[in-house]
Design an enzyme around this catalytic site. Structure first.
Site, short mmCIF file in Angstrom:
data_model
loop_
_atom_site.label_atom_id
_atom_site.label_comp_id
_atom_site.label_asym_id
_atom_site.label_seq_id
_atom_site.Cartn_x
_atom_site.Cartn_y
_atom_site.Cartn_z
CG HIS A 132 -2.02 -1.00 1.11
ND1 HIS A 132 -3.04 -1.09 2.04
CD2 HIS A 132 -2.29 -1.97 0.18
CE1 HIS A 132 -3.88 -2.06 1.68
NE2 HIS A 132 -3.43 -2.60 0.56
CD GLU B 194 -2.27 4.00 3.06
OE1 GLU B 194 -3.48 4.12 3.32
OE2 GLU B 194 -1.84 3.21 2.19
CB CYS C 260 -6.34 -1.11 4.98
SG CYS C 260 -4.61 -1.62 5.10
CB CYS D 195 -2.11 1.29 6.21
SG CYS D 195 -1.56 0.56 4.64
#
Length: 147
Positions: free
Chosen positions: A77, A79, A105, A108
């Site tokens: 991801h 992040e 999410c 993260c």
């Protein structure tokens, strides 16, 4: 005159265009004291063929709904990649703000909390209520941009 949040949110959109994901283009920017510390976008790890290169999305192929089974994806991801870049290059991100095109999410969220990021600003929602609960419990400020 635009404010700093507007500037950094606009930058997340640009960073997101670098994504190799076929499903969702996500960009993240970590900022401290009005300075960009790192950026990240969703994409396959170094040396791993991306979905763009493969010509198909593994999650779509397997029928995995958004917001679930995060481990079944070639990409990290945005992040995560922004936090990893800080670790890789020795950049202190404690006390910073993470700007992101999408709500983080739960995976993260855990990384953001443990990295010492104190504020998260995002534009689009994401189907993961548990991440919002964790941010609240940890005292991490979570703001939907424009609200």
């Amino acid at each position: 005159m635009e404010n700093w949040d507007e500037r950094f949110m606009r930058l997340t959109e640009e960073v997101g265009t670098w994504s190799s994901c076929l499903r969702r283009k996500v960009g993240a920017v970590i900022v401290r004291d009005k300075r960009v510390m790192t950026t990240g976008y969703n994409g396959a790890p170094t040396g791993i063929e991306s979905c763009t290169e493969r010509g198909e999305c593994l999650r779509e192929k397997l029928g995995i709904p958004s917001g679930t089974r995060h481990e079944l994806c070639f990409a990290a991801h945005a992040e995560q990649n922004a936090i990893i870049q800080a670790a890789k290059y020795g950049i202190n991100i404690s006390g910073s703000t993470l700007y992101c095109t999408h709500q983080p999410c739960v995976i993260c969220a855990k990384m953001i909390i443990n990295a010492g990021i104190v504020r998260v600003v995002y534009r689009e929602g994401y189907p993961d209520e548990f991440s919002m609960q964790l941010f609240s419990e940890a005292g991490t400020k979570l703001e939907k941009y424009g609200e």
